[in-house]
Motif scaffolding. Structure first.
Motif, mmCIF file in Angstrom:
data_model
loop_
_atom_site.group_PDB
_atom_site.id
_atom_site.type_symbol
_atom_site.label_atom_id
_atom_site.label_comp_id
_atom_site.label_asym_id
_atom_site.label_seq_id
_atom_site.Cartn_x
_atom_site.Cartn_y
_atom_site.Cartn_z
ATOM 1 N N ALA A 68 0.830 -1.208 0.000
ATOM 2 C CA ALA A 68 0.000 0.000 0.000
ATOM 3 C C ALA A 68 0.863 1.256 0.000
ATOM 4 C CB ALA A 68 -0.931 0.001 1.206
ATOM 5 N N GLY A 69 2.041 1.184 0.606
ATOM 6 C CA GLY A 69 2.945 2.321 0.627
ATOM 7 C C GLY A 69 3.428 2.704 -0.758
ATOM 8 N N LEU A 70 3.658 1.708 -1.614
ATOM 9 C CA LEU A 70 4.057 2.002 -2.995
ATOM 10 C C LEU A 70 2.939 2.709 -3.749
ATOM 11 C CD1 LEU A 70 5.949 -1.235 -4.041
ATOM 12 C CD2 LEU A 70 6.891 1.033 -3.705
ATOM 13 N N PHE A 71 1.711 2.225 -3.585
ATOM 14 C CA PHE A 71 0.583 2.872 -4.259
ATOM 15 C C PHE A 71 0.353 4.285 -3.727
ATOM 16 C CE2 PHE A 71 -0.632 -1.612 -5.045
ATOM 17 C CZ PHE A 71 -0.594 -1.557 -6.424
ATOM 18 N N ALA A 72 0.473 4.461 -2.421
ATOM 19 C CA ALA A 72 0.289 5.791 -1.835
ATOM 20 C C ALA A 72 1.378 6.749 -2.315
ATOM 21 C CB ALA A 72 0.286 5.695 -0.316
ATOM 22 N N ALA A 73 2.619 6.277 -2.385
ATOM 23 C CA ALA A 73 3.711 7.131 -2.863
ATOM 24 C C ALA A 73 3.510 7.497 -4.332
ATOM 25 C CB ALA A 73 5.047 6.429 -2.661
ATOM 26 N N GLU A 74 2.982 6.576 -5.119
ATOM 27 C CA GLU A 74 2.723 6.872 -6.530
ATOM 28 C C GLU A 74 1.611 7.905 -6.669
ATOM 29 O OE1 GLU A 74 1.212 7.039 -10.338
ATOM 30 O OE2 GLU A 74 0.039 6.032 -8.803
ATOM 31 N N ILE A 75 0.579 7.804 -5.854
ATOM 32 C CA ILE A 75 -0.522 8.770 -5.908
ATOM 33 C C ILE A 75 -0.031 10.151 -5.483
ATOM 34 C CG2 ILE A 75 -2.712 9.396 -4.815
ATOM 35 C CD1 ILE A 75 -3.380 6.387 -4.851
ATOM 36 N N ILE A 76 0.788 10.216 -4.434
ATOM 37 C CA ILE A 76 1.327 11.503 -3.985
ATOM 38 C C ILE A 76 2.237 12.095 -5.058
ATOM 39 C CG2 ILE A 76 2.846 12.577 -2.281
ATOM 40 C CD1 ILE A 76 -0.018 12.054 -1.341
ATOM 41 N N SER A 77 3.055 11.252 -5.699
ATOM 42 C CA SER A 77 3.913 11.742 -6.790
ATOM 43 C C SER A 77 3.075 12.296 -7.927
ATOM 44 C CB SER A 77 4.805 10.618 -7.309
ATOM 45 O OG SER A 77 5.667 10.158 -6.317
ATOM 46 N N SER A 78 1.990 11.602 -8.240
ATOM 47 C CA SER A 78 1.108 12.054 -9.316
ATOM 48 C C SER A 78 0.457 13.384 -8.982
ATOM 49 C CB SER A 78 0.038 10.986 -9.574
ATOM 50 O OG SER A 78 -0.907 11.445 -10.490
ATOM 51 N N LYS A 79 -0.074 13.499 -7.789
ATOM 52 C CA LYS A 79 -0.743 14.740 -7.398
ATOM 53 C C LYS A 79 0.240 15.905 -7.298
ATOM 54 C CE LYS A 79 -4.738 12.738 -5.174
ATOM 55 N NZ LYS A 79 -5.840 13.448 -5.786
ATOM 56 N N LEU A 80 1.468 15.623 -6.848
ATOM 57 C CA LEU A 80 2.480 16.673 -6.770
ATOM 58 C C LEU A 80 2.885 17.128 -8.171
ATOM 59 C CD1 LEU A 80 4.238 18.288 -4.782
ATOM 60 C CD2 LEU A 80 5.967 16.509 -5.040
ATOM 61 N N ALA A 81 3.084 16.186 -9.083
ATOM 62 C CA ALA A 81 3.469 16.543 -10.453
ATOM 63 C C ALA A 81 2.352 17.321 -11.142
ATOM 64 C CB ALA A 81 3.813 15.287 -11.249
ATOM 65 N N TYR A 82 1.109 16.860 -11.016
ATOM 66 C CA TYR A 82 0.002 17.576 -11.656
ATOM 67 C C TYR A 82 -0.242 18.931 -11.008
ATOM 68 C CZ TYR A 82 -1.195 13.482 -14.393
ATOM 69 O OH TYR A 82 -1.164 12.450 -15.283
ATOM 70 N N GLY A 83 0.042 19.052 -9.707
ATOM 71 C CA GLY A 83 -0.091 20.346 -9.034
ATOM 72 C C GLY A 83 0.880 21.381 -9.577
ATOM 73 N N PHE A 84 2.000 20.929 -10.086
ATOM 74 C CA PHE A 84 2.978 21.831 -10.674
ATOM 75 C C PHE A 84 2.866 21.885 -12.193
ATOM 76 C CE2 PHE A 84 4.972 21.523 -6.537
ATOM 77 C CZ PHE A 84 5.473 22.791 -6.364
ATOM 78 N N GLY A 85 1.804 21.292 -12.748
ATOM 79 C CA GLY A 85 1.565 21.371 -14.183
ATOM 80 C C GLY A 85 2.390 20.405 -15.016
ATOM 81 N N LYS A 86 2.885 19.339 -14.419
ATOM 82 C CA LYS A 86 3.671 18.345 -15.142
ATOM 83 C C LYS A 86 2.777 17.160 -15.521
ATOM 84 C CE LYS A 86 7.423 20.709 -14.311
ATOM 85 N NZ LYS A 86 8.071 21.491 -15.304
#
Length: 116
Positions: A68-86
């Motif tokens: 679950a930690g891998l999936f959570a880290a991937e979701i956080i990475s996704s939201k952080l990247a999209y928050g910065f327009g990537k």
């Protein structure tokens, strides 16, 4: 100093340099997110604040569960990247190579776009 001691010392120096790069990058990212920058310097607090800002703070315990930690880290990475327009490629890079992609977010010209 023999070669074994030199290798160990060089490894420690590289490890501490990597940790410093990540924490300085998190400091700048938190400043861009209009949060206090020192939040990025406190080890577990920076993860909790990222969860709270980008996802649900109550789910921070997921990072300690192996799969679950891998999936959570991937979701956080996704939201952080999209928050910065990537895009998706940057999300994959942020998830797989954070030591390279966090400084790009921190010192690049992208701004954090948040929902109010």
């Amino acid at each position: 100093m023999n070669i074994g001691e030199f290798v160990i010392l060089a490894g420690l120096v590289l490890c501490f340099a990597g940790i410093a790069v990540v924490h300085v990058s998190l400091y700048k990212i938190f400043k861009k997110m209009r949060l206090p920058g020192y939040y990025g310097l406190i080890p577990f607090w920076n993860g909790f604040v990222l969860f709270r800002e980008l996802w649900w703070g109550r789910l921070f315990f997921l990072i300690f569960i192996p799969i679950a930690g891998l999936f959570a880290a991937e979701i956080i990475s996704s939201k952080l990247a999209y928050g910065f327009g990537k895009g998706d490629g940057f999300t994959a890079g942020l998830f797989l190579f954070p030591i390279l992609f966090l400084p790009v977010l921190a010192f690049g010209d992208s701004c954090y776009q948040y929902d109010e």
